[in-house]
Design a protein around this motif. Structure first.
Motif, PDB file in Angstrom:
ATOM      1  N   LYS A 109       0.828  -1.209   0.000  1.00  0.00           N
ATOM      2  CA  LYS A 109       0.000   0.000   0.000  1.00  0.00           C
ATOM      3  C   LYS A 109       0.861   1.257   0.000  1.00  0.00           C
ATOM      4  CE  LYS A 109      -4.243  -1.753   2.160  1.00  0.00           C
ATOM      5  NZ  LYS A 109      -5.139  -1.674   3.345  1.00  0.00           N
ATOM      6  N   GLU A 110       1.942   1.219   0.766  1.00  0.00           N
ATOM      7  CA  GLU A 110       2.838   2.374   0.815  1.00  0.00           C
ATOM      8  C   GLU A 110       3.490   2.639  -0.538  1.00  0.00           C
ATOM      9  OE1 GLU A 110       5.644   1.671   3.881  1.00  0.00           O
ATOM     10  OE2 GLU A 110       4.178   1.790   5.517  1.00  0.00           O
ATOM     11  N   LYS A 111       3.699   1.580  -1.312  1.00  0.00           N
ATOM     12  CA  LYS A 111       4.380   1.724  -2.594  1.00  0.00           C
ATOM     13  C   LYS A 111       3.434   2.062  -3.746  1.00  0.00           C
ATOM     14  CE  LYS A 111       8.232  -1.345  -1.418  1.00  0.00           C
ATOM     15  NZ  LYS A 111       9.293  -0.334  -1.634  1.00  0.00           N
ATOM     16  N   MET A 112       2.128   1.968  -3.532  1.00  0.00           N
ATOM     17  CA  MET A 112       1.178   2.157  -4.620  1.00  0.00           C
ATOM     18  C   MET A 112       1.066   3.596  -5.108  1.00  0.00           C
ATOM     19  SD  MET A 112      -0.039  -0.574  -5.916  1.00  0.00           S
ATOM     20  CE  MET A 112       1.568  -1.329  -5.608  1.00  0.00           C
ATOM     21  N   LYS A 113       1.437   4.577  -4.284  1.00  0.00           N
ATOM     22  CA  LYS A 113       1.279   5.974  -4.684  1.00  0.00           C
ATOM     23  C   LYS A 113       2.032   6.273  -5.977  1.00  0.00           C
ATOM     24  CE  LYS A 113       0.110  10.309  -4.267  1.00  0.00           C
ATOM     25  NZ  LYS A 113       0.788  10.859  -5.454  1.00  0.00           N
ATOM     26  N   LYS A 114       3.266   5.801  -6.079  1.00  0.00           N
ATOM     27  CA  LYS A 114       4.044   6.103  -7.286  1.00  0.00           C
ATOM     28  C   LYS A 114       3.491   5.378  -8.508  1.00  0.00           C
ATOM     29  CE  LYS A 114       7.583   2.708  -5.993  1.00  0.00           C
ATOM     30  NZ  LYS A 114       9.003   2.545  -5.589  1.00  0.00           N
ATOM     31  N   TYR A 115       2.842   4.227  -8.293  1.00  0.00           N
ATOM     32  CA  TYR A 115       2.238   3.521  -9.418  1.00  0.00           C
ATOM     33  C   TYR A 115       0.929   4.196  -9.830  1.00  0.00           C
ATOM     34  CZ  TYR A 115       5.753  -0.025  -8.596  1.00  0.00           C
ATOM     35  OH  TYR A 115       6.960  -0.674  -8.451  1.00  0.00           O
ATOM     36  N   ALA A 116       0.208   4.730  -8.858  1.00  0.00           N
ATOM     37  CA  ALA A 116      -1.015   5.475  -9.174  1.00  0.00           C
ATOM     38  C   ALA A 116      -0.689   6.689 -10.043  1.00  0.00           C
ATOM     39  CB  ALA A 116      -1.710   5.916  -7.887  1.00  0.00           C
ATOM     40  N   ASP A 117       0.447   7.317  -9.777  1.00  0.00           N
ATOM     41  CA  ASP A 117       0.850   8.488 -10.559  1.00  0.00           C
ATOM     42  C   ASP A 117       1.118   8.136 -12.017  1.00  0.00           C
ATOM     43  OD1 ASP A 117       0.671  10.006  -8.274  1.00  0.00           O
ATOM     44  OD2 ASP A 117       2.812   9.937  -7.829  1.00  0.00           O
ATOM     45  N   ARG A 118       1.398   6.865 -12.290  1.00  0.00           N
ATOM     46  CA  ARG A 118       1.726   6.433 -13.653  1.00  0.00           C
ATOM     47  C   ARG A 118       0.525   5.861 -14.399  1.00  0.00           C
ATOM     48  NH1 ARG A 118       6.647   2.601 -12.343  1.00  0.00           N
ATOM     49  NH2 ARG A 118       6.373   2.026 -14.539  1.00  0.00           N
ATOM     50  N   ILE A 119      -0.624   5.830 -13.750  1.00  0.00           N
ATOM     51  CA  ILE A 119      -1.858   5.402 -14.406  1.00  0.00           C
ATOM     52  C   ILE A 119      -2.633   6.655 -14.788  1.00  0.00           C
ATOM     53  CG2 ILE A 119      -4.025   4.139 -14.148  1.00  0.00           C
ATOM     54  CD1 ILE A 119      -2.608   2.328 -12.136  1.00  0.00           C
ATOM     55  N   GLY A 120      -2.804   6.855 -16.083  1.00  0.00           N
ATOM     56  CA  GLY A 120      -3.414   8.084 -16.561  1.00  0.00           C
ATOM     57  C   GLY A 120      -4.918   8.119 -16.380  1.00  0.00           C
ATOM     58  N   ALA A 121      -5.475   9.324 -16.482  1.00  0.00           N
ATOM     59  CA  ALA A 121      -6.926   9.494 -16.410  1.00  0.00           C
ATOM     60  C   ALA A 121      -7.574   8.718 -17.555  1.00  0.00           C
ATOM     61  CB  ALA A 121      -7.277  10.976 -16.500  1.00  0.00           C
ATOM     62  N   LEU A 135      -5.483   1.016  -4.494  1.00  0.00           N
ATOM     63  CA  LEU A 135      -5.088   1.758  -5.690  1.00  0.00           C
ATOM     64  C   LEU A 135      -6.290   2.498  -6.276  1.00  0.00           C
ATOM     65  CD1 LEU A 135      -2.904   2.495  -7.698  1.00  0.00           C
ATOM     66  CD2 LEU A 135      -3.310   0.319  -8.882  1.00  0.00           C
ATOM     67  N   TRP A 136      -7.448   1.873  -6.233  1.00  0.00           N
ATOM     68  CA  TRP A 136      -8.683   2.525  -6.690  1.00  0.00           C
ATOM     69  C   TRP A 136      -8.903   3.839  -5.935  1.00  0.00           C
ATOM     70  CZ3 TRP A 136     -12.932   1.147  -9.977  1.00  0.00           C
ATOM     71  CH2 TRP A 136     -14.081   1.924  -9.791  1.00  0.00           C
ATOM     72  N   ASN A 137      -8.770   3.792  -4.617  1.00  0.00           N
ATOM     73  CA  ASN A 137      -8.984   4.989  -3.801  1.00  0.00           C
ATOM     74  C   ASN A 137      -7.943   6.068  -4.100  1.00  0.00           C
ATOM     75  OD1 ASN A 137     -11.240   3.938  -2.474  1.00  0.00           O
ATOM     76  ND2 ASN A 137      -9.991   2.956  -0.889  1.00  0.00           N
ATOM     77  N   LEU A 138      -6.701   5.649  -4.324  1.00  0.00           N
ATOM     78  CA  LEU A 138      -5.662   6.627  -4.658  1.00  0.00           C
ATOM     79  C   LEU A 138      -5.983   7.337  -5.975  1.00  0.00           C
ATOM     80  CD1 LEU A 138      -2.389   4.653  -3.775  1.00  0.00           C
ATOM     81  CD2 LEU A 138      -3.339   6.616  -2.546  1.00  0.00           C
ATOM     82  N   LEU A 139      -6.405   6.566  -6.970  1.00  0.00           N
ATOM     83  CA  LEU A 139      -6.751   7.150  -8.265  1.00  0.00           C
ATOM     84  C   LEU A 139      -7.970   8.061  -8.142  1.00  0.00           C
ATOM     85  CD1 LEU A 139      -6.258   3.970 -10.489  1.00  0.00           C
ATOM     86  CD2 LEU A 139      -4.798   5.996 -10.465  1.00  0.00           C
ATOM     87  N   LYS A 140      -8.929   7.642  -7.337  1.00  0.00           N
ATOM     88  CA  LYS A 140     -10.131   8.456  -7.127  1.00  0.00           C
ATOM     89  C   LYS A 140      -9.771   9.778  -6.472  1.00  0.00           C
ATOM     90  CE  LYS A 140     -14.728   8.292  -5.023  1.00  0.00           C
ATOM     91  NZ  LYS A 140     -15.665   7.472  -4.202  1.00  0.00           N
ATOM     92  N   ASP A 141      -8.867   9.730  -5.490  1.00  0.00           N
ATOM     93  CA  ASP A 141      -8.437  10.953  -4.806  1.00  0.00           C
ATOM     94  C   ASP A 141      -7.716  11.901  -5.759  1.00  0.00           C
ATOM     95  OD1 ASP A 141      -9.506   9.992  -2.470  1.00  0.00           O
ATOM     96  OD2 ASP A 141      -7.587   9.273  -1.661  1.00  0.00           O
TER      97      ASP A 141
END
Length: 253
Positions: free
Chosen positions: A161-173, A203-209
């Motif tokens: 979970k801690e590492k998912m932020k940087k992967y969320a940044d690489r998933i585009g809108a 990851l869903w919540n990170l992208l939603k945020d």
């Protein structure tokens, strides 16, 4: 990491460390855990590899952990260069054949799990293209990864979970995603499906945020978060669908 012959020869302390670690490893294996190969090669890199024929159980768990530590010792030798991590999944009983086929294409080691090699290559595209252009190879799959870390079964989800932020940044809108995990070892202590569900939800919540309107696609996602575990070692990466479609060897379960 580069396992150059020059760097390997220039550090006698590393040689001593490898010898001590190898002897310690041999002393840990129970009688029914037969090592088929244990060697250091210089072609052109020093490569440690071992393959074994047994099922992983409680008796061999400690030996496996020491094996993985030795793999990491070897990866730490030499000068730093930009290398890409790969898991190479071989055809049944073909570890030695594959090591012979790919020995000049990077640095590769056994893992203690049947048909599974871990390695590093300088150019992933070139490595895959070379393999796929061979008339016949003993490789069934190649799984690239970007980072690795050790974990305990009860801490894996929190670390991921801690590492998912940087992967969320690489998933585009507007891009779809999915989580794919493959577990080796730790049977009964770790569930791939549960980890996929928890990390996918996070990851869903990170992208939603981030206002990206997340969407999961389990069949043909734009981005796949790949989680591979080898005992207590976790390998993690993100793979684009375009890259996966271009290279038939890049496949996940």
């Amino acid at each position: 990491m580069s396992l150059s012959a020059e760097g390997r020869h220039s550090n006698s302390n590393n040689v001593d460390t490898l010898g001590e670690h190898s002897n310690h490893l041999n002393s840990l294996y129970p009688a029914d855990f037969r090592i088929r190969g244990l060697a250091l090669k210089e072609l052109p890199h020093y490569i440690f590899f071992f393959t074994c024929h047994t099922f992983i159980n409680k008796q061999t768990e400690r030996a496996l952990e020491e094996s993985l530590k030795l793999v990491l010792v070897l990866r730490d030798l030499g000068d730093d260069v930009n290398m890409v991590g790969v898991l190479v999944i071989c055809e049944r009983g073909a570890e030695r054949f594959v090591l012979e086929e790919i020995r000049d294409m990077g640095s590769f080691n056994g893992t203690g799990f049947r048909e599974v090699l871990i390695g590093e290559v300088e150019d992933l595209e070139d490595f895959l293209t070379t393999l796929e252009n061979k008339p016949y190879i003993h490789v069934s799959r190649v799984i690239p990864y970007e980072e690795s870390f050790h974990f305990k079964p009860e801490t894996l989800v929190e670390i991921l979970k801690e590492k998912m932020k940087k992967y969320a940044d690489r998933i585009g809108a507007g891009e779809t995603f999915c989580i794919r995990m493959e577990r080796r070892g730790l049977k009964g202590k770790l569930s791939s499906k549960e980890v996929e569900r928890e990390i996918g939800g996070h990851l869903w919540n990170l992208l939603k945020d981030e206002g990206k309107k997340p969407k999961v696609d389990l069949e043909k996602p734009d981005k796949t978060v790949v989680i591979q575990t080898l005992g207590n070692l976790c390998l993690l990466g993100l793979v684009n669908t375009e890259f996966k479609q271009k290279h038939y060897l890049v496949r996940f379960k």
